[in-house]
Design a protein around this motif. Sequence first.
Motif, short mmCIF file in Angstrom:
data_model
loop_
_atom_site.label_atom_id
_atom_site.label_comp_id
_atom_site.label_asym_id
_atom_site.label_seq_id
_atom_site.Cartn_x
_atom_site.Cartn_y
_atom_site.Cartn_z
N ARG A 181 -24.52 -20.66 8.82
CA ARG A 181 -24.82 -21.51 9.98
C ARG A 181 -24.72 -22.99 9.63
N ALA A 182 -25.24 -23.35 8.46
CA ALA A 182 -25.20 -24.76 8.06
C ALA A 182 -23.76 -25.24 7.85
N LEU A 183 -22.94 -24.42 7.23
CA LEU A 183 -21.55 -24.79 7.01
C LEU A 183 -20.78 -24.91 8.32
N ALA A 184 -21.13 -24.07 9.28
CA ALA A 184 -20.43 -24.10 10.57
C ALA A 184 -20.62 -25.42 11.30
N ARG A 185 -21.68 -26.15 10.98
CA ARG A 185 -21.94 -27.43 11.64
C ARG A 185 -21.04 -28.56 11.14
N ASP A 208 -24.17 -8.30 9.68
CA ASP A 208 -24.14 -9.72 10.05
C ASP A 208 -24.01 -10.61 8.81
N ALA A 209 -24.75 -10.28 7.78
CA ALA A 209 -24.71 -11.08 6.56
C ALA A 209 -23.37 -10.92 5.84
N GLU A 210 -22.80 -9.72 5.88
CA GLU A 210 -21.50 -9.52 5.26
C GLU A 210 -20.43 -10.32 5.99
N ALA A 211 -20.53 -10.37 7.31
CA ALA A 211 -19.59 -11.19 8.07
C ALA A 211 -19.77 -12.67 7.75
N ALA A 212 -21.02 -13.08 7.57
CA ALA A 212 -21.31 -14.48 7.20
C ALA A 212 -20.74 -14.79 5.82
N ARG A 213 -20.94 -13.88 4.87
CA ARG A 213 -20.40 -14.09 3.53
C ARG A 213 -18.88 -14.22 3.57
N SER A 214 -18.24 -13.37 4.35
CA SER A 214 -16.79 -13.42 4.47
C SER A 214 -16.32 -14.77 5.01
N ARG A 215 -17.05 -15.31 6.00
CA ARG A 215 -16.68 -16.62 6.55
C ARG A 215 -16.85 -17.72 5.51
N ILE A 216 -17.93 -17.65 4.74
CA ILE A 216 -18.15 -18.68 3.70
C ILE A 216 -17.04 -18.64 2.66
N LEU A 217 -16.70 -17.46 2.18
CA LEU A 217 -15.68 -17.32 1.15
C LEU A 217 -14.30 -17.71 1.69
N PRO A 275 -37.15 -21.91 7.67
CA PRO A 275 -37.17 -22.50 6.33
C PRO A 275 -35.85 -22.39 5.59
N LEU A 276 -35.15 -21.27 5.74
CA LEU A 276 -33.86 -21.13 5.08
C LEU A 276 -32.81 -22.04 5.72
N ASP A 277 -32.89 -22.21 7.04
CA ASP A 277 -31.98 -23.14 7.70
C ASP A 277 -32.18 -24.56 7.17
N VAL A 278 -33.43 -24.94 6.94
CA VAL A 278 -33.72 -26.28 6.44
C VAL A 278 -33.12 -26.47 5.05
N LEU A 279 -33.34 -25.51 4.17
CA LEU A 279 -32.79 -25.62 2.81
C LEU A 279 -31.26 -25.63 2.82
N ALA A 280 -30.66 -24.79 3.65
CA ALA A 280 -29.20 -24.75 3.73
C ALA A 280 -28.65 -26.03 4.34
N LEU A 281 -29.31 -26.52 5.37
CA LEU A 281 -28.90 -27.77 6.00
C LEU A 281 -28.92 -28.92 5.00
N ALA A 326 -30.81 -12.98 5.13
CA ALA A 326 -31.19 -14.18 5.87
C ALA A 326 -30.66 -15.43 5.19
N THR A 327 -30.61 -15.43 3.86
CA THR A 327 -30.12 -16.60 3.13
C THR A 327 -28.63 -16.82 3.38
N VAL A 328 -27.86 -15.77 3.29
CA VAL A 328 -26.41 -15.89 3.50
C VAL A 328 -26.12 -16.34 4.94
N VAL A 329 -26.83 -15.80 5.89
CA VAL A 329 -26.63 -16.18 7.29
C VAL A 329 -26.99 -17.65 7.50
N ALA A 330 -28.05 -18.12 6.87
CA ALA A 330 -28.47 -19.51 7.02
C ALA A 330 -27.43 -20.46 6.44
N VAL A 331 -26.86 -20.13 5.30
CA VAL A 331 -25.82 -20.97 4.69
C VAL A 331 -24.59 -21.01 5.59
#
Length: 290
Positions: free
Chosen positions: A221-225, A276-285, A152-158, A214-219
């Motif tokens: 993943r969506a941005l990586a696409r 994992d989420a901190e690494a995801a946040r770092s990539r987003i920023l 569900p979080l992947d869908v919202l982020a996508l 889970a929210t940060v990781v989903a965002v």
Amino acid sequence: MNALTEDDLIIALEKALPEIAEDHQAAAVVWNPHDYVPWKDGRNFAFLGGDDWDPSQATLSDEARAGSLALLLTKDNLPSYHRVLAKYFPAFSDWRQLVGVWTAEDNRHAVVLRDYLVVRRAIDPVDSEERRRDHVTKGFRQTPEQVDELGPLDVLALMAVHEYQCVHFTNRLATVVGDDVYSEILHLIAGDDAQQGVTFGNFLNAALVADQDATVVAVDRALARLVDEPLGYDIDNFDAERALIAGYETDETRAAIAGSLADALKLDSVQELGDDAEAARSRILTLAGR
């Protein structure tokens, strides 16, 4: 904090649904597709005794035609996006405040685009119709492998990423179409998409309260696409057209999309994330240039 189950997460999101739906309704702009179509310019095709389209009638440059087709076919593919969204947020439930409203708003984009382009004879209507049938039949993320991987979080982020992606693409297209009416149509579409991006971002913000990792990781993943999935990436027999609009999505636009979501989630101030989420946040920023 333990990750929530999908059911618990959706229940948490449902608590935010009325307020977010109300905010969206208050911000949404009401407009009618038929108001923006220059009907007086239209005439019959051969089937009704007129003349069929020929290339001399085209009113768009090759670049504008390619961008228009990419946007039109993406908007035509609304049924697939609806199915992806309704996987976890069914339209026959209270979620119709999101799914039903979003579908109704987005549907007018394909309506006004196709009506305008056909009436103005801006592009080959037979070619665009054949492409529509092929593209909608193929669908967006309609294989089991593509759908099953989405929570569900992947869908919202996508969906949030997709809306902002459409905003930047459409605004770029508006600069090359060379027609004031068409530019106005594109700005209306971009305005809708921007507000829809805000709405999906608000749901992600509500999800952040329920399960921030889970929210940060989903965002992330969506941005990586974005790099591999620019608008029109999944249209068949479209290589020549894709080459003409290759510059529509760049590091700059991807940074802007990441920045919009980072702002929505206030990622600069989120604390106590897991590794994992901190690494995801770092990539987003980093993608957002911060």
